[in-house]
Design a protein around this motif. Structure first.
Motif, PDB file in Angstrom:
ATOM      1  N   PHE A  85       0.802  -1.226   0.000  1.00  0.00           N
ATOM      2  CA  PHE A  85       0.000   0.000   0.000  1.00  0.00           C
ATOM      3  C   PHE A  85       0.831   1.270   0.000  1.00  0.00           C
ATOM      4  O   PHE A  85       0.344   2.319  -0.383  1.00  0.00           O
ATOM      5  CB  PHE A  85      -0.923   0.029   1.223  1.00  0.00           C
ATOM      6  CG  PHE A  85      -0.180   0.201   2.521  1.00  0.00           C
ATOM      7  CD1 PHE A  85       0.388  -0.877   3.146  1.00  0.00           C
ATOM      8  CD2 PHE A  85      -0.025   1.455   3.076  1.00  0.00           C
ATOM      9  CE1 PHE A  85       1.099  -0.724   4.318  1.00  0.00           C
ATOM     10  CE2 PHE A  85       0.680   1.615   4.253  1.00  0.00           C
ATOM     11  CZ  PHE A  85       1.242   0.524   4.881  1.00  0.00           C
ATOM     12  N   TYR A 139       6.954  -1.096   7.079  1.00  0.00           N
ATOM     13  CA  TYR A 139       5.704  -0.954   7.832  1.00  0.00           C
ATOM     14  C   TYR A 139       5.684  -1.818   9.099  1.00  0.00           C
ATOM     15  O   TYR A 139       5.329  -1.346  10.179  1.00  0.00           O
ATOM     16  CB  TYR A 139       4.522  -1.304   6.931  1.00  0.00           C
ATOM     17  CG  TYR A 139       3.181  -1.245   7.609  1.00  0.00           C
ATOM     18  CD1 TYR A 139       2.665  -0.031   8.046  1.00  0.00           C
ATOM     19  CD2 TYR A 139       2.428  -2.396   7.816  1.00  0.00           C
ATOM     20  CE1 TYR A 139       1.430   0.026   8.673  1.00  0.00           C
ATOM     21  CE2 TYR A 139       1.189  -2.342   8.439  1.00  0.00           C
ATOM     22  CZ  TYR A 139       0.695  -1.132   8.862  1.00  0.00           C
ATOM     23  OH  TYR A 139      -0.520  -1.084   9.477  1.00  0.00           O
ATOM     24  N   ILE A 161      -7.272  -8.569   4.038  1.00  0.00           N
ATOM     25  CA  ILE A 161      -6.239  -7.533   4.104  1.00  0.00           C
ATOM     26  C   ILE A 161      -6.025  -7.096   5.555  1.00  0.00           C
ATOM     27  O   ILE A 161      -4.886  -6.883   5.984  1.00  0.00           O
ATOM     28  CB  ILE A 161      -6.591  -6.334   3.202  1.00  0.00           C
ATOM     29  CG1 ILE A 161      -6.634  -6.793   1.745  1.00  0.00           C
ATOM     30  CG2 ILE A 161      -5.565  -5.217   3.341  1.00  0.00           C
ATOM     31  CD1 ILE A 161      -7.189  -5.778   0.792  1.00  0.00           C
ATOM     32  N   GLN A 200      -2.441  -7.255   7.311  1.00  0.00           N
ATOM     33  CA  GLN A 200      -1.762  -6.106   7.928  1.00  0.00           C
ATOM     34  C   GLN A 200      -1.601  -6.327   9.431  1.00  0.00           C
ATOM     35  O   GLN A 200      -0.621  -5.883  10.013  1.00  0.00           O
ATOM     36  CB  GLN A 200      -2.510  -4.793   7.641  1.00  0.00           C
ATOM     37  CG  GLN A 200      -2.768  -4.500   6.168  1.00  0.00           C
ATOM     38  CD  GLN A 200      -1.535  -4.360   5.296  1.00  0.00           C
ATOM     39  OE1 GLN A 200      -0.473  -4.880   5.607  1.00  0.00           O
ATOM     40  NE2 GLN A 200      -1.667  -3.675   4.175  1.00  0.00           N
ATOM     41  N   ALA A 228      -0.287  -4.272  12.469  1.00  0.00           N
ATOM     42  CA  ALA A 228      -1.264  -3.183  12.399  1.00  0.00           C
ATOM     43  C   ALA A 228      -2.265  -3.338  13.528  1.00  0.00           C
ATOM     44  O   ALA A 228      -2.595  -4.444  13.922  1.00  0.00           O
ATOM     45  CB  ALA A 228      -1.995  -3.222  11.064  1.00  0.00           C
ATOM     46  N   ALA A 242      -4.581   4.268  10.795  1.00  0.00           N
ATOM     47  CA  ALA A 242      -4.420   2.815  10.712  1.00  0.00           C
ATOM     48  C   ALA A 242      -5.227   2.232   9.559  1.00  0.00           C
ATOM     49  O   ALA A 242      -4.954   1.125   9.106  1.00  0.00           O
ATOM     50  CB  ALA A 242      -4.844   2.171  12.030  1.00  0.00           C
ATOM     51  N   PRO A 248      -3.445   1.486   5.387  1.00  0.00           N
ATOM     52  CA  PRO A 248      -2.956   0.218   4.828  1.00  0.00           C
ATOM     53  C   PRO A 248      -4.067  -0.752   4.455  1.00  0.00           C
ATOM     54  O   PRO A 248      -3.831  -1.732   3.762  1.00  0.00           O
ATOM     55  CB  PRO A 248      -2.113  -0.372   5.967  1.00  0.00           C
ATOM     56  CG  PRO A 248      -1.816   0.755   6.877  1.00  0.00           C
ATOM     57  CD  PRO A 248      -2.955   1.706   6.762  1.00  0.00           C
ATOM     58  N   ILE A 274      -6.191   1.433   0.897  1.00  0.00           N
ATOM     59  CA  ILE A 274      -5.507   1.525  -0.398  1.00  0.00           C
ATOM     60  C   ILE A 274      -5.531   0.189  -1.146  1.00  0.00           C
ATOM     61  O   ILE A 274      -5.971   0.148  -2.306  1.00  0.00           O
ATOM     62  CB  ILE A 274      -4.089   2.103  -0.243  1.00  0.00           C
ATOM     63  CG1 ILE A 274      -4.223   3.581   0.120  1.00  0.00           C
ATOM     64  CG2 ILE A 274      -3.263   1.928  -1.511  1.00  0.00           C
ATOM     65  CD1 ILE A 274      -2.934   4.292   0.364  1.00  0.00           C
ATOM     66  N   PRO A 275      -5.129  -0.916  -0.530  1.00  0.00           N
ATOM     67  CA  PRO A 275      -5.232  -2.182  -1.258  1.00  0.00           C
ATOM     68  C   PRO A 275      -6.667  -2.520  -1.656  1.00  0.00           C
ATOM     69  O   PRO A 275      -6.907  -3.079  -2.733  1.00  0.00           O
ATOM     70  CB  PRO A 275      -4.699  -3.214  -0.256  1.00  0.00           C
ATOM     71  CG  PRO A 275      -3.880  -2.453   0.697  1.00  0.00           C
ATOM     72  CD  PRO A 275      -4.503  -1.101   0.793  1.00  0.00           C
TER      73      PRO A 275
END
Lengths: 291, 270
Positions: free
Chosen positions: A97, A107, B177, B181, B186, B199, B202, B205-206
């Motif tokens: 991303f 990240y 996703i 993450q 995440a 947060a 990430p 966007i995907p």
């Protein structure tokens, strides 16, 4: 770190008309530093099982022990756990991303709250392990090719320096060169760092090539477990589970039935090549019929 | 993680409600909404409550799922009820400080809360018992007459079908996703508003990228199969009104009439 499961069961949407038992009383032990292949037909519960190892899924009943400790204890240990047990999902390139490849790989380490210098060091170490060119670090992940994107995504997990690395079909959809590269890189990493690796795969060839032992899953249970040799010897049982032995083993078994004197434990093309050479040298008069 | 979103969720089954024609169900749902709005007193609401409970029982949908569909409006219901409870004038029964509660206030608060709950529970019964594809088929059939005045009924239905069809896919993808993450540390749950919003990057966007990719692939696949809009297009499964639908209309009309009669005219003077 040893991974152990005790009577682990998982039910999706329990109590609803569409509830589904994904894992049924799994008892497993994966020793520290081993390289394990996890195989099974689609829907056999492989992905559900590995998501229990880093606490993404909680058991409906039973326990998951990492280094002897139950992982579902407190919230704090769960986040630490994710860094210890690195999980690379299927098609990991879809989770990229950030603006640059470097930022994306960083990240995970950033979430670990490491210093800038440490993060940088880990990024470089990670791209070295997946043989990703340093020049690509400043590019956007979306400019890379499919294979490069896959490597960048795997590097994102390696940068966590996990003690246990779980990969869910890391070679799916890659060209032969790409899959060989990734497999040999993981193999090198496992040897150099002595970490535990669990490789989920549909490719018996991949498993035979890099793994030491194999766990076979079927309908949410462990159907077979043992060394590569022990498991692939049972070609009939594997076929019943809608799996198979590596293609080269199928060929060798066929040749054996035709009367060629070959051992029955050949699982890689390298080993087969060796044995074929031996056979040709031993009986030069049979050469014509081999060719 | 987020797989327990109930929006547009269909629970397969073979109850009377499942077997009704979607057009019947859509029309009766609208009728139900109208009845809920026309009804004014508490006895009427008790009757509607019974009617709804009966329908839920008939549908075979676990009561738990109905409660789950109400989850997003809990706050709204409580807020509306409190507002009505304290802001309605009349003869005060209880007073403390600046707060006064009147008899009318209590009744109004209860009816407003029930009205909201019945609306959401009733409409969620429609989506629980009707698969998205059948539902949009029904909507398209009901909007068909409007095509005479150039209303794009087919296009609208196709858009709805696609949107509904992809809700589970996108939920699944979001879940995937999120997990991926999370595996990189995440944290979507803790921290203040700004930290939480950050947060999400990430994740979003995907998700955006794959949605665009999927839309592109879908458009291409549809064109490859010769899709060119609604004109002259036939259906694999034609919708047909059955005897069951007629019975449903009759029974519902009678019950609705009873609810309105009791609910509109204050028979018991309360």
């Amino acid at each position: 770190m040893d991974i152990k499961t005790e009577n682990l069961s998982h039910i999706y949407m329990p109590g609803s008309p569409i509830s589904h038992v994904a894992l049924d009383n799994i008892n497993l032990e994966i020793k520290n530093g081993s390289f394990v292949g996890l195989i099974g037909h689609t829907g056999s519960g492989k992905s559900t099982l590995i998501q229990h190892f880093n606490g993404l899924l909680k058991p409906t009943s039973g326990k998951v022990l990492l280094g002897g400790k139950d992982i579902n204890e407190s919230r704090e240990t769960l986040k630490q756990l994710r860094f210890k047990v690195g999980l690379v999902f299927q098609y990991p390139e879809y989770q990229l991303f950030d603006e640059t490849v470097e930022a994306d790989i960083a990240y995970g380490p950033k979430n670990m709250e490491l210093t800038e210098a440490e993060i940088k060091e880990r990024v470089f170490e990670a791209i070295n392990y997946v043989s990703l060119d340093e020049a690509l670090l400043k590019k956007s992940p979306f400019e890379l090719s499919g294979g490069q994107r896959r490597r960048a995504a795997i590097a994102g997990i390696l940068a966590l320096r996990p003690e246990v690395l779980i990969l869910d079909e890391p070679t799916a959809g890659l060209d032969p060169k790409g899959r060989d590269d990734i497999l040999s890189n993981i193999s090198r990493l496992q040897k150099e760092r002595g970490i535990t690796v669990i490789l989920v795969s549909h490719s018996m060839e991949d498993v035979a090539k890099v793994c030491e032992s194999v766990i076979v899953m079927n309908k949410g249970t462990v159907a077979m477990q043992g060394s590569v040799r022990d498991v692939f010897r049972e070609s009939e049982t594997l076929k019943k589970l809608q799996l198979n032995v590596p293609q080269i083993t199928q060929l060798v078994l066929k040749l054996r039935r035709e009367g060629y004197n070959l051992p029955d434990d050949i699982y890689t093309t390298d080993k087969a090549f060796e044995e074929f050479l031996k056979l040709i040298k031993k009986s030069p008069n049979q050469k014509g019929s081999v060719g | 993680m987020i797989t327990d979103i109930t929006l547009g969720q269909y629970i397969p089954g073979n109850s009377i409600l499942h077997r009704l024609d979607p057009r019947t169900k859509i029309l009766l749902t609208f009728a139900f909404i109208a009845v809920v709005f026309i009804t004014e007193n508490i006895i009427g609401y008790v009757l509607i409550g019974f009617l709804l409970a009966l329908l839920i029982k008939m549908s075979g949908i676990p009561f738990k799922f109905i409660l789950k569909s109400l989850k997003p409006i809990y706050f709204f219901v409580i807020f509306t009820a409190l507002l009505n409870l304290f802001m309605t004038g009349g003869k005060y029964i209880v007073s403390f400080g600046i707060f006064h509660i009147s008899r009318e206030g209590i009744i109004l608060a209860a009816t407003m809360a029930l009205r909201l709950i019945f609306l959401v529970a009733g409409t969620s019964l429609l989506t629980y018992t009707t698969s998205p594809i059948v539902l949009t088929d029904g909507i398209e059939a009901l909007l068909k007459p409007l095509e005479k005045i150039k209303f794009p009924a087919h296009e609208l239905a196709m858009m709805m079908t696609i949107a509904l069809r992809f809700i589970p896919t996108i939920i699944e993808e979001t879940d995937k996703i999120m997990k991926a993450q999370s595996a990189r540390g995440a944290d979507f749950d803790t921290g203040g508003l700004i930290k939480k919003a950050k947060a999400m990057i990430p994740l979003l966007i995907p998700l955006f990228i794959s949605s665009f990719r999927r839309a592109d692939e879908l458009a291409l696949a549809m064109e490859c199969r010769g899709y060119h809009g609604g004109e002259g297009r036939t259906k694999l499964k034609e919708l047909r009104f059955k005897k069951l639908d007629l019975t449903a209309f009759l029974v519902f009309t009678l019950l609705a009439a009873l609810c309105i009669f009791v609910g509109k005219f204050n028979l018991f003077y309360i």
